[in-house]
Scaffold this motif. Sequence first.
Motif, short mmCIF file in Angstrom:
data_model
loop_
_atom_site.label_atom_id
_atom_site.label_comp_id
_atom_site.label_asym_id
_atom_site.label_seq_id
_atom_site.Cartn_x
_atom_site.Cartn_y
_atom_site.Cartn_z
N VAL B 111 0.85 -1.20 0.00
CA VAL B 111 0.00 0.00 0.00
C VAL B 111 0.89 1.25 0.00
N LEU B 112 1.95 1.20 0.79
CA LEU B 112 2.84 2.36 0.90
C LEU B 112 3.51 2.67 -0.44
N ARG B 114 2.37 2.05 -3.39
CA ARG B 114 1.36 2.64 -4.27
C ARG B 114 1.16 4.11 -3.92
N ALA B 115 1.10 4.37 -2.62
CA ALA B 115 0.91 5.76 -2.16
C ALA B 115 2.11 6.62 -2.57
N HIS B 118 1.90 7.48 -6.31
CA HIS B 118 0.85 8.47 -6.55
C HIS B 118 1.35 9.85 -6.15
N THR B 119 2.01 9.91 -4.98
CA THR B 119 2.51 11.19 -4.48
C THR B 119 3.56 11.78 -5.41
N GLU B 148 -0.28 3.21 -14.01
CA GLU B 148 -0.81 4.52 -14.40
C GLU B 148 0.14 5.64 -13.92
N ASP B 149 0.59 5.50 -12.68
CA ASP B 149 1.48 6.52 -12.13
C ASP B 149 2.84 6.50 -12.83
#
Lengths: 75, 200
Positions: B111-112, B114-115, B118-119, B148-149
């Motif tokens: 999860v981290l 992915r975050a 995104h950031t 996507e990112d």
Amino acid sequence: MTGAVYAVLLLPSVSHALLSEKVVKAEGISCKLIPTPRKISTDCGIVLRFLEKDKKRLENVIVENGIDFRRIVVI
Amino acid sequence: MSEIYDARDLPCPRPVLMAKSFFDEGKNDFSILVSGSDQAENVMKFAHSRKHSAELVETDEGFRVNIGAPDPSLKQAENSVQQEEKAINWPIVMTITSCEMGVGDRVLGEVLIRALFHTLTEMDESPDTIVFYNGGVMLTVEGSPILEDLSALEKNGVELLVCGTCLGHYGLNDSLAVGSVSNMYTIAETLLRAGKLVAI
């Protein structure tokens, strides 16, 4: 997605966020786990971002699955 | 007629090392025959980085990279200026070695990461290059949760280098969805040239 209005679902934990993502995606609603936007909270956290137009549908899915959530904020 | 060196049986990054040793010997006019387009591209990139002309010819035997003398043309001069600017700016290089961010709970780590990506797409400052190796290459293939990112970052000029040896090890050679296949020679050069190295 230019001009798209997003909302985020604030949740109590990462586990809640992952479960929410799973059930929301299973309903065919587009969403993405992202860090909590700074303007909402400076705490480190994960929220589920989705298109604001899907707000009602998403809220129903979350409630139907008995997932505890804090609130929904349009960003 | 320039000499042709057969590097078709050599694993990555040996064809690039072969080109390097020829340059070091002062050879300016030769061809290297490789079996894959990725390897050919890496040899081309290396030749260009040394300001040599290089052209790719696809033949029945494989991919032949014809390397010529240093090219004094304007384009090379531009590249030189770009490289000098890059050196002055001290590139930020980020390394990704697994599908997770940090050590501990695996699900949380996923999860981290992915975050994190995104950031990165939302920040004013981006890394110049992100290098993916070992388990990190799984983030660059079809089905990755951050494609996507990564595409957005690449579109904004971030160079994504993916270890070809690692893709092969995991049987993912045909699944790469973003970035370019790279070799240890380029990866080592990138790490050594970094002004700031960010290891995730």
